[in-house]
Enzyme design. Sequence first.
Site, PDB file in Angstrom:
ATOM      1  CE  LYS A   1      -4.156  -1.938   2.095  1.00  0.00           C
ATOM      2  NZ  LYS A   1      -5.204  -1.776   3.123  1.00  0.00           N
TER       3      LYS A   1
ATOM      4  CG  ASP B   1      -8.027   0.583   2.934  1.00  0.00           C
ATOM      5  OD1 ASP B   1      -8.862  -0.284   2.618  1.00  0.00           O
ATOM      6  OD2 ASP B   1      -6.800   0.394   2.872  1.00  0.00           O
TER       7      ASP B   1
END
Length: 285
Positions: free
Chosen positions: A68, A105
């Site tokens: 990420k 997210d």
Amino acid sequence: MTVPYAEVIGDPIAQSKSPAIHNFWLGELGIEGRYAHCLVKLEELADYLDRRRADVHWRGCNVTMPHKLAIVSLLDRLDPLAARIGAVNTVVRETDGTLTGYNTDAPGFLEPVREEVDKIHLFRMARVLGTGGAARAIVAALADAKFVIVLAGRDPAKAQAMLDELAPNGEHHAIAFDHFADPTDFPFDDRERCLDLIVNASPLGMTGQPPLPFDFSHAPPRSVVYDIVTSPLDTDFLQRARAAGFETVDGLSMLIGQAAIAFTHFFGAEAPREHDDALRALIQS
């Protein structure tokens, strides 16, 4: 005929529930497409993106551990939220072959607690354990929702730096990860009209990892306990929270929430959320 496709990448990746989620939605909507998982090691990340960039059928990918943060510098542009967070969990291939990074997210994390967050409270505090890529999104989302954040990391200096970067406005606190492991006799005050979240944003409790060291004497009355781990779905942390009388939110809630945003990016349609119960039953069968 080759159909449009997307995938989730990471290392490890076989345990990911994302293919089940996206393929369920594709089936419900009758969209011709597919979604798979792809094991990509950190040293292979740049080559992977170069290959996919040239594939006109590839719509993009979701990104999980440990990529990420590393993937950010390999993309052509970032959505403003992803740029602020400094972590990407969704990559979209544009029609000209360029790659745009998003972070779904943050909104995905807040979705299952949105009803409570939208209420008016006298005080909001979130105790967040972990300082990885997912934690960055969670800290940003909580700061935007006006929480006081206590961020626990193995390196408190790293936790403080994350707070300074992502939540500079507010009286937040960075502490050592093991602070919550031992019992406390702290006398919490009456928590009416207060909102407390306890969030595991670390991989602890995941299959193959040690359990999360957290003593629930650190949880104020009426806390909501939230674990972003999805394998297993019902972690030891959540089981102990329920046994102690707390409301819980599992990692599948966040996963479905963030996946719905990514699904629209990949396939140009809204995810059929009216079928969430059936989706959960499918994943847990």
